[in-house]
Design an enzyme around this catalytic site. Structure first.
Site, short mmCIF file in Angstrom:
data_model
loop_
_atom_site.label_atom_id
_atom_site.label_comp_id
_atom_site.label_asym_id
_atom_site.label_seq_id
_atom_site.Cartn_x
_atom_site.Cartn_y
_atom_site.Cartn_z
N ASN A 1 -2.26 126.03 15.23
CA ASN A 1 -3.25 125.10 15.76
C ASN A 1 -2.98 124.65 17.20
O ASN A 1 -3.89 124.18 17.88
CB ASN A 1 -3.37 123.87 14.85
CG ASN A 1 -2.05 123.22 14.59
OD1 ASN A 1 -1.07 123.89 14.21
ND2 ASN A 1 -1.95 121.93 14.79
N HIS A 2 -1.73 124.78 17.68
CA HIS A 2 -1.44 124.36 19.06
C HIS A 2 -1.53 125.50 20.08
O HIS A 2 -1.16 125.32 21.23
CB HIS A 2 -0.03 123.75 19.14
CG HIS A 2 0.10 122.47 18.39
ND1 HIS A 2 -0.77 121.42 18.55
CD2 HIS A 2 1.01 122.05 17.46
CE1 HIS A 2 -0.41 120.42 17.75
NE2 HIS A 2 0.66 120.78 17.08
N ASP B 1 8.60 127.51 13.12
CA ASP B 1 8.19 126.96 14.42
C ASP B 1 9.39 126.60 15.31
O ASP B 1 10.18 125.71 14.96
CB ASP B 1 7.36 125.69 14.22
CG ASP B 1 6.10 125.93 13.39
OD1 ASP B 1 6.17 126.60 12.34
OD2 ASP B 1 5.03 125.43 13.79
N HIS C 1 4.07 125.60 10.02
CA HIS C 1 3.34 124.41 10.46
C HIS C 1 3.99 123.10 10.01
O HIS C 1 4.00 122.15 10.79
CB HIS C 1 1.87 124.41 10.04
CG HIS C 1 1.11 123.18 10.48
ND1 HIS C 1 0.88 122.90 11.81
CD2 HIS C 1 0.56 122.15 9.78
CE1 HIS C 1 0.20 121.75 11.89
NE2 HIS C 1 0.01 121.28 10.69
N HIS D 1 7.09 122.44 9.41
CA HIS D 1 8.44 122.33 9.97
C HIS D 1 9.47 121.94 8.91
O HIS D 1 10.60 121.59 9.24
CB HIS D 1 8.52 121.32 11.13
CG HIS D 1 7.71 121.70 12.33
ND1 HIS D 1 7.94 121.18 13.59
CD2 HIS D 1 6.67 122.57 12.47
CE1 HIS D 1 7.08 121.69 14.44
NE2 HIS D 1 6.29 122.53 13.79
N ASN E 1 5.01 125.87 19.24
CA ASN E 1 5.58 124.63 19.78
C ASN E 1 6.76 124.90 20.71
O ASN E 1 7.57 124.02 20.96
CB ASN E 1 6.10 123.76 18.62
CG ASN E 1 4.98 123.23 17.75
OD1 ASN E 1 4.09 122.54 18.24
ND2 ASN E 1 4.99 123.56 16.48
FE FE2 Z 1 1.17 123.79 13.80
#
Ligand code: FE2
Length: 256
Positions: free
Chosen positions: A67-68, A8, A174, A176, A40
């Site tokens: 998810n974002h 990410d 996810h 990180h 992100n």
């Molecule tokens: Fe995520």
């Protein structure tokens, strides 16, 4: 072929660090194809056409998300129109974007599939069932790569073993936080539970530690500002045999 996957990318600070490090690193490691998780990459979370294009212009060939992905409306059209940026395949049918895509490299085809986890994550379809539906549709691709965007290590490892011998690599995103379990599973699939992040080192998943601490202590709403300072670039290099689609080697990447 050598495939570099990057965890990410967090906000503009992560994007800038990636641009600084990626071109030379790709040359050094003879990278043929580079994937980054971009969910992100926008300032203030999510992904925008600007942050996605910034990653492409910095040497990223393909963007996965998680998810974002739907946080910023302005990216929806890009998700529908482009084939080099995808969102989890197990999100609701009819949502913007696609869950997998095939890249024709000329000498070989690469399929990239994005899945989201069910454990400690927002509601989604069962990723184990969804991947079973996708694999027959990409049976002509020797190289298949799966970004499993999930929280729980057990769910990720289970997915790795579930797909062992059926895809070339399964890597997690996810959390990180880079894990130290890069391996080739018994049937030839490269695997790593989480490939970490590209962003500020002294942070809580990219966020200023004091903000996270205060939020956890008080439960009061907080603005999760991105930390600054020194950055890291995490990921993994998968060497895949284009003839068999099996993994030859895995090498975690952790650049400071
Ligand atoms: Fe995520």
């Amino acid at each position: 072929m050598n495939i570099l996957v990057l965890g990410d990318v967090v906000s503009d600070i992560g994007c800038r660090f990636l641009r600084k490090k990626l071109p030379a690193f790709k040359k050094l490691k003879n990278i043929d194809f580079c994937i980054a998780n971009g969910e992100n990459s926008a300032v203030g979370n999510g992904i925008t056409p600007f942050s996605a294009q910034y990653l492409f212009d910095s040497g990223v060939d393909f963007i996965t998300t998680g998810n974002h992905v739907y946080r910023r409306r302005e990216v929806y059209e890009m998700l529908d129109e482009r084939d080099d940026i995808i969102r989890p395949a197990n999100f609701s049918k009819g949502n913007p974007g696609k869950g997998y895509s095939v890249v024709d490299m000329g000498f070989t085809k690469i399929a990239v599939i994005n899945l989201a986890g069910m454990v400690y994550m927002d509601r989604c379809d069962n990723p184990f069932a969804v991947i079973d539906g996708i694999l027959p549709e990409i049976s002509d691709c020797k190289i298949k790569l799966v970004d499993f965007h999930a929280e729980a290590t057990a769910e990720k490892r289970a997915m790795g073993f579930y797909l062992d011998g059926r895809v070339s690599a399964v890597f997690g995103t996810h959390t990180h936080v880079i894990t130290e379990d890069a391996q080739i599973l018994p049937n030839g699939t490269a695997y790593m539970t989480d490939i970490g992040m590209t962003g500020p080192k002294n942070s809580v998943l990219g966020v200023k530690p004091e903000i996270s601490i205060d939020w956890l202590k008080t439960g009061m709403p907080a603005r999760f500002d991105t930390a600054d300072g020194e950055c890291i670039l995490n990921g993994c290099i998968f060497e895949i045999d284009n003839k068999t689609g099996k993994a030859v080697s895995v090498e975690p990447v952790n650049i400071e």
